[in-house]
Design a protein around this motif. Structure first.
Motif, PDB file in Angstrom:
ATOM      1  N   THR A 169       0.805  -1.219   0.000  1.00 51.53           N
ATOM      2  CA  THR A 169       0.000   0.000   0.000  1.00 51.53           C
ATOM      3  C   THR A 169       0.842   1.276   0.000  1.00 51.53           C
ATOM      4  O   THR A 169       0.292   2.368   0.090  1.00 51.53           O
ATOM      5  CB  THR A 169      -0.925   0.019   1.242  1.00 51.53           C
ATOM      6  N   THR A 170       2.150   1.122  -0.086  1.00 50.48           N
ATOM      7  CA  THR A 170       3.062   2.259  -0.019  1.00 50.48           C
ATOM      8  C   THR A 170       3.797   2.409  -1.345  1.00 50.48           C
ATOM      9  O   THR A 170       4.258   1.421  -1.919  1.00 50.48           O
ATOM     10  CB  THR A 170       4.094   2.062   1.114  1.00 50.48           C
ATOM     11  N   ALA A 171       3.908   3.634  -1.837  1.00 50.95           N
ATOM     12  CA  ALA A 171       4.701   3.870  -3.041  1.00 50.95           C
ATOM     13  C   ALA A 171       6.137   3.435  -2.794  1.00 50.95           C
ATOM     14  O   ALA A 171       6.655   3.621  -1.681  1.00 50.95           O
ATOM     15  CB  ALA A 171       4.654   5.347  -3.417  1.00 50.95           C
ATOM     16  N   PRO A 172       6.796   2.848  -3.792  1.00 48.37           N
ATOM     17  CA  PRO A 172       8.154   2.345  -3.577  1.00 48.37           C
ATOM     18  C   PRO A 172       9.099   3.371  -2.967  1.00 48.37           C
ATOM     19  O   PRO A 172       9.896   3.037  -2.082  1.00 48.37           O
ATOM     20  CB  PRO A 172       8.600   1.936  -4.984  1.00 48.37           C
ATOM     21  N   GLU A 173       9.001   4.611  -3.397  1.00 56.98           N
ATOM     22  CA  GLU A 173       9.931   5.623  -2.891  1.00 56.98           C
ATOM     23  C   GLU A 173       9.658   5.971  -1.425  1.00 56.98           C
ATOM     24  O   GLU A 173      10.509   6.568  -0.763  1.00 56.98           O
ATOM     25  CB  GLU A 173       9.871   6.888  -3.751  1.00 56.98           C
ATOM     26  N   SER A 174       8.491   5.586  -0.911  1.00 58.99           N
ATOM     27  CA  SER A 174       8.142   5.900   0.475  1.00 58.99           C
ATOM     28  C   SER A 174       8.282   4.697   1.407  1.00 58.99           C
ATOM     29  O   SER A 174       7.991   4.816   2.603  1.00 58.99           O
ATOM     30  CB  SER A 174       6.699   6.423   0.549  1.00 58.99           C
ATOM     31  N   TYR A 175       8.720   3.575   0.867  1.00 60.84           N
ATOM     32  CA  TYR A 175       8.833   2.374   1.696  1.00 60.84           C
ATOM     33  C   TYR A 175       9.902   2.577   2.774  1.00 60.84           C
ATOM     34  O   TYR A 175      10.952   3.178   2.525  1.00 60.84           O
ATOM     35  CB  TYR A 175       9.206   1.174   0.838  1.00 60.84           C
TER      36      TYR A 175
END
Length: 293
Positions: free
Chosen positions: A197-203
């Protein structure tokens, strides 16, 4: 699921477990059909129909996956040793097979792995292992424990979860340099975000080593932190990384609503008990902790 189907799938699972435990041994058709107690004249088709992957390809991918972990995370093992353990009589033959599947020479992968290509290569193996016959859990599998606070050294991973392998390499190298290797120092991962549920850049994920030593910030940006004391729901997870997501899903979707408990004020985390490739992948053990109020 009928008892007959459960029995059939248990025989197939027995084959996957046998492969994990005997990657150094002969894994031919006669051997593996015997493990399943199926006729060797039909087992190739049965395996393909069940896992959508030919038997010999599955075995090759299982061996190459272990080899890739050894190359990336076990620098004391030579490429020749890794090649022999993967069933190749010479490093050149291993290098050709590894390059064909993973897209890099073993020496290049060891120093600078292409983790995105690695994920693509081993997706069919992960699908066969974990999605065709997923592990099921029952309420009795969950324990409620009171855990003590544990001071930890933290290396943060921020960004694409497919690149976590690079952070793990740095973390392992740092732990060795300061003498905080397992089992001297327990290993934790703190899951701040959900990759689904998280954008890759925000993981965001923390790699943690338990220690009460003072933490000296250096070029690896290690910082001090703590796994807090408190009550936790604990679920023991056996097998590879792909087993953690369904285990977490069970805790949140099934166990928590029925338990009457409320989640606490710290993220989901895990403790690594045994590590692949030091043990067979089906013998890797992780304990998943859901903090409670």
């Amino acid at each position: 699921m009928t008892d007959t189907l459960k029995h059939y799938q248990s025989r197939m699972q027995r084959v996957l477990d046998y492969i994990d435990l005997h990657l150094d041994d002969c894994l031919d058709l006669d051997t593996l059909s015997g493990v399943a107690a199926f006729s060797k004249y039909h087992f190739h088709r049965q395996f393909m129909a069940t896992f959508n992957l030919p038997l010999n390809r599955y075995v090759q991918l299982a061996r190459l996956k272990r080899a890739s972990y050894q190359l990336a995370f076990r620098e004391h093992e030579t490429i020749t040793e890794i090649a022999m353990a993967a069933g190749y009589g010479a490093p050149d033959a291993f290098a050709r097979a590894f390059r064909q599947r993973v897209g890099q020479q073993p020496s290049s992968f060891r120093t600078s792995p292409d983790w995105q290509r690695w994920n693509t290569t081993f997706t069919p193996l992960h699908t066969a292992r974990n999605r065709v016959m997923p592990t099921s859990y029952q309420p009795g599998d969950v324990q409620i424990r009171s855990v003590a606070a544990t001071p930890v050294a933290i290396m943060e991973h921020r960004g694409d979860p497919s690149m976590i392998g690079t952070t793990i390499q740095r973390f392992i190298a740092w732990r060795r340099s300061v003498g905080l290797i397992p089992p001297i120092s327990p290993t934790f991962n703190v899951f701040h975000t959900d990759p689904r549920t998280t954008a890759p850049e925000s993981y965001r994920l923390d790699l943690c080593a338990g220690t009460d030593r003072p933490i000296v910030r250096d070029r690896e940006a290690i910082k001090a932190g703590s796994i807090p004391a408190g009550r936790c729901a604990v679920l023991r997870v056996e097998g590879g990384e792909d087993n953690l997501e369904p285990a977490a899903l069970y805790l949140y979707r099934d166990w928590l609503p029925a338990s009457g408990e409320e989640p606490g004020d710290f993220p989901l985390y895990c403790q690594r008990i045994t590590f692949f490739p030091d043990v067979a992948e089906n013998e890797a053990i992780t304990e998943l902790f859901l903090p409670l109020r």
